[in-house]
Each structure stands twice: as structure tokens, then as C-alpha cells.
Design a protein around this motif. Structure first.
Motif, PDB file in Angstrom:
ATOM      1  N   UNK A 103     -11.554 -36.782 -72.432  1.00 21.62           N
ATOM      2  CA  UNK A 103     -11.946 -36.076 -73.646  1.00 21.62           C
ATOM      3  C   UNK A 103     -12.126 -34.581 -73.419  1.00 21.62           C
ATOM      4  N   UNK A 104     -12.542 -34.187 -72.219  1.00 23.87           N
ATOM      5  CA  UNK A 104     -12.634 -32.755 -71.926  1.00 23.87           C
ATOM      6  C   UNK A 104     -11.268 -32.100 -72.058  1.00 23.87           C
ATOM      7  N   UNK A 105     -10.269 -32.742 -71.493  1.00 23.67           N
ATOM      8  CA  UNK A 105      -8.925 -32.194 -71.550  1.00 23.67           C
ATOM      9  C   UNK A 105      -8.352 -32.275 -72.967  1.00 23.67           C
ATOM     10  N   UNK A 106      -8.682 -33.364 -73.666  1.00 23.21           N
ATOM     11  CA  UNK A 106      -8.198 -33.524 -75.045  1.00 23.21           C
ATOM     12  C   UNK A 106      -8.764 -32.444 -75.956  1.00 23.21           C
ATOM     13  N   UNK A 107     -10.054 -32.131 -75.777  1.00 24.03           N
ATOM     14  CA  UNK A 107     -10.700 -31.122 -76.611  1.00 24.03           C
ATOM     15  C   UNK A 107     -10.025 -29.763 -76.517  1.00 24.03           C
ATOM     16  N   UNK A 108      -9.474 -29.485 -75.348  1.00 20.81           N
ATOM     17  CA  UNK A 108      -8.958 -28.144 -75.086  1.00 20.81           C
ATOM     18  C   UNK A 108      -7.451 -28.006 -75.267  1.00 20.81           C
ATOM     19  N   UNK A 112      -5.995 -28.021 -80.950  1.00 20.13           N
ATOM     20  CA  UNK A 112      -7.119 -28.901 -81.219  1.00 20.13           C
ATOM     21  C   UNK A 112      -8.306 -28.084 -81.727  1.00 20.13           C
ATOM     22  N   UNK A 113      -9.439 -28.767 -81.913  1.00 18.59           N
ATOM     23  CA  UNK A 113     -10.597 -28.196 -82.594  1.00 18.59           C
ATOM     24  C   UNK A 113     -11.091 -26.902 -81.945  1.00 18.59           C
ATOM     25  N   UNK A 114     -11.275 -26.900 -80.616  1.00 18.86           N
ATOM     26  CA  UNK A 114     -11.833 -25.723 -79.950  1.00 18.86           C
ATOM     27  C   UNK A 114     -10.876 -24.551 -80.032  1.00 18.86           C
ATOM     28  N   UNK A 115      -9.605 -24.828 -79.856  1.00 15.59           N
ATOM     29  CA  UNK A 115      -8.585 -23.782 -79.911  1.00 15.59           C
ATOM     30  C   UNK A 115      -8.498 -23.190 -81.319  1.00 15.59           C
ATOM     31  N   UNK A 116      -8.516 -24.040 -82.317  1.00 14.86           N
ATOM     32  CA  UNK A 116      -8.385 -23.590 -83.713  1.00 14.86           C
ATOM     33  C   UNK A 116      -9.556 -22.713 -84.141  1.00 14.86           C
ATOM     34  N   UNK A 117     -10.770 -23.087 -83.718  1.00 13.94           N
ATOM     35  CA  UNK A 117     -11.969 -22.363 -84.159  1.00 13.94           C
ATOM     36  C   UNK A 117     -12.471 -21.350 -83.142  1.00 13.94           C
ATOM     37  N   UNK A 118     -11.749 -21.143 -82.047  1.00 11.58           N
ATOM     38  CA  UNK A 118     -12.152 -20.143 -81.067  1.00 11.58           C
ATOM     39  C   UNK A 118     -13.456 -20.476 -80.379  1.00 11.58           C
ATOM     40  N   UNK A 119     -13.598 -21.729 -79.942  1.00 14.60           N
ATOM     41  CA  UNK A 119     -14.844 -22.202 -79.332  1.00 14.60           C
ATOM     42  C   UNK A 119     -14.735 -22.167 -77.809  1.00 14.60           C
ATOM     43  N   UNK A 120     -15.723 -21.587 -77.183  1.00 18.85           N
ATOM     44  CA  UNK A 120     -15.793 -21.615 -75.723  1.00 18.85           C
ATOM     45  C   UNK A 120     -16.588 -22.837 -75.288  1.00 18.85           C
ATOM     46  N   UNK A 121     -16.028 -23.601 -74.371  1.00 15.34           N
ATOM     47  CA  UNK A 121     -16.696 -24.813 -73.876  1.00 15.34           C
ATOM     48  C   UNK A 121     -17.366 -24.524 -72.540  1.00 15.34           C
ATOM     49  N   UNK A 122     -18.621 -24.939 -72.413  1.00 14.90           N
ATOM     50  CA  UNK A 122     -19.363 -24.836 -71.160  1.00 14.90           C
ATOM     51  C   UNK A 122     -19.927 -26.210 -70.809  1.00 14.90           C
ATOM     52  N   UNK A 123     -19.820 -26.595 -69.556  1.00  9.55           N
ATOM     53  CA  UNK A 123     -20.461 -27.817 -69.077  1.00  9.55           C
ATOM     54  C   UNK A 123     -21.668 -27.398 -68.257  1.00  9.55           C
ATOM     55  N   UNK A 124     -22.855 -27.806 -68.708  1.00  7.18           N
ATOM     56  CA  UNK A 124     -24.099 -27.383 -68.088  1.00  7.18           C
ATOM     57  C   UNK A 124     -24.747 -28.552 -67.348  1.00  7.18           C
ATOM     58  N   UNK A 125     -25.203 -28.305 -66.139  1.00  4.62           N
ATOM     59  CA  UNK A 125     -25.873 -29.349 -65.365  1.00  4.62           C
ATOM     60  C   UNK A 125     -25.471 -29.269 -63.905  1.00  4.62           C
ATOM     61  N   UNK A 126     -25.800 -30.318 -63.166  1.00  6.74           N
ATOM     62  CA  UNK A 126     -25.456 -30.388 -61.747  1.00  6.74           C
ATOM     63  C   UNK A 126     -24.054 -30.975 -61.614  1.00  6.74           C
TER      64      UNK A 126
END
Length: 264
Positions: A103-108, A112-126
Motif C-alpha cells: 500500500x505504501x508503493x500503491x499510494x505513491x 494516485x491520491x498523493x500525487x494528484x493532491x501534492x501530498x508528502x508522505x512521512x513514515x514516523x516511528x522506529x
């Protein structure tokens, strides 16, 4: 029948967009966080495999993210996987890790959604606790969206607030020592807050936190960020079934409180 179904879907989409247009004319929160709880109970209730419950939960994430972006919410943060979740059965953890990679790869993907709306994805944690193939997917997803600047999606995995705060304090101490500070007394809340994972990715202050499934606790999630101005909402709806009509009352409640504050 097919044409009727398509027409009904069109009308539903138009009604949704009209409602969002009305809502967006009022005060809109800039940062909303979700505890996406209830995937497993939803799966059991519908005689599905646990993996299907998590997969359906991802569909809900896409749906709610689109709604938030349509409203003008600048930052969405979701609790996807807690550090203690590694104690679950090996099969469930493996299924979740495979789903995360997919799903991480699918989102990007382009378009797709993130690309269309100009969303930066961050994964936070260890993230060092994640399998290597998931770490690779995290790096790829973050790299692909690095230059997006219209909105932010923070996915917390594997994460706990206690780990985030501990790491922030350690970093603040190290910075103080490196700068020649004579005592830890010079470290303030502002120093710690600047080292929080959400601060490092320029997330706005948290306006609303929503937890689904009827459980009324924060479960070590964004404890520092849940300040006195954060509105916390609990809903009995399982996350895979959470939708616009569960979300609208939350936004209306936020707008009512903002209007009251403005008049005070």
C-alpha cells in the motif's frame, strides 16, 4: 441496471461534493489524527480473515484522506502500527508488513491520491524495526513524494508516543551538550517539541484526534501533541466502516467551537 448504478454513484458523488463545499466555507482544522481501530473486530463480525479487515481499513484511509484534502485539511496523521503490535501472531504481523509494503508503493504511484493532491508522505516511528523490504518501500515512498508541498500524510509505524518523547528528550540533551550548555536546566519544552517526529516534518499543531471502534483511550499515541486545544472524539464505528457521515459531526463540532471562541 448498470446505468442506474452508475447514475446513483454519480448523484452520490455530487451530493458529497456539495456537502464538502458547504463545510469548507467554515473554519477547517489544519491537522487531524486518526487512531484506525477496529479492523480485527470488523473482520470477525463479517466472517473475514484478519488480513482482509486491515486491507479494508486501508480503503477507508484512502477515502478519509481524500475527504480531508477536499476540505482543505493540510495534515493528516494516522496510527498504523504500534511498537507492541510486534507481539501479535507471526502470521498477522507478516500479513501487516506485506500489506504495508504494497500500500505504501500503491499510494505513491503516479496519478494516485498523493500525487494528484501534492501530498508528502512521512513514515514516523522506529522504522529500523520494520523488515528490510518494508524499509525499502518507506524510503521509496518518501523519496517519491519529497517535493510535494500542498499537504502532509504522516503514517505512524511502528510508533509509540513514549518512544517519540524519549527520543526527543535524548536529542535535545545531545544538542544542548554539543552547544556547550552547562546544565540540562537550559532544556525547555520548546527544545523537546522541536525534536518530536511530527515537528521534524513540519506538521501543524494537532486540532482533532479521532479514535474509532468505541475504545476510549489514547493508547500511547500523540500524547505530547494532544494539548489543551486538541479536540478528542471517540466513535463506536469500526475503522473500515468509518465514513463521511461519521466525520461530518466532528467537523461541525469543531466549527461550532471555533465560532464560539471567535465571539468570546
Amino acid at each position: 441496471m448498470f446505468l442506474l448504478s452508475r447514475f446513483a454513484a454519480y448523484l452520490q458523488s455530487q451530493a458529497r461534493n456539495a456537502l464538502l463545499d458547504v463545510l469548507s466555507s467554515g473554519p477547517i482544522p489544519q491537522h487531524i489524527a486518526f487512531v484506525m481501530d477496529g479492523n480485527r473486530r470488523y473482520a470477525r463480525r463479517h466472517q473475514k480473515e484478519i488480513k482482509e479487515g486491515h486491507s479494508d481499513g486501508f480503503v477507508t484511509l484512502q477515502r478519509m484522506l481524500e475527504i480531508c484534502l477536499r476540505l482543505g485539511v493540510r495534515c493528516v496523521t494516522v496510527f498504523a502500527f504500534a511498537i507492541p503490535n510486534f507481539k501479535r501472531s507471526a502470521k498477522e504481523v507478516d500479513d501487516l508488513m506485506q500489506l504495508a509494503e504494497e500500500k505504501l508503493l500503491e499510494l505513491c504511484q503516479h496519478g494516485q491520491l498523493l500525487d494528484t493532491h501534492g501530498v508528502r508522505l512521512n513514515v514516523l516511528g522506529k522504522t529500523e524495526l520494520l523488515p528490510l523490504y518494508v524499509q525499502a518501500a518507506v524510503r521509496k515512498a518518501e523519496d517519491l513524494t519529497r517535493h510535494n508541498d500542498r499537504a502532509v500524510l504522516n503514517i505512524c509505524m511502528p510508533y509509540t508516543s513514549s518512544d517519540e518523547i524519549t527520543t526527543a528528550i535524548q536529542s535535545a540533551v545531545q544538542d544542548a551538550l554539543a552547544s556547550g550548555a552547562e546544565s540540562y536546566g537550559e532544556i525547555t519544552e520548546k527544545h523537546i517539541e522541536a525534536h518530536l517526529m511530527t515537528s521534524k516534518v513540519s506538521s501543524p499543531p494537532l486540532d482533532i484526534l479521532i479514535r474509532t471502534s468505541g475504545v476510549k483511550r489514547l493508547s500511547d499515541y500523540l500524547l505530547w501533541q494532544c494539548c489543551e486545544d486538541t479536540q478528542i472524539h471517540f466513535t463506536s464505528t469500526y475503522w473500515p466502516e468509518f465514513g463521511l457521515w461519521d466525520f461530518v459531526p466532528v467537523i461541525l463540532d469543531y466549527q461550532r467551537k471555533m465560532w464560539v471562541q471567535a465571539k468570546a
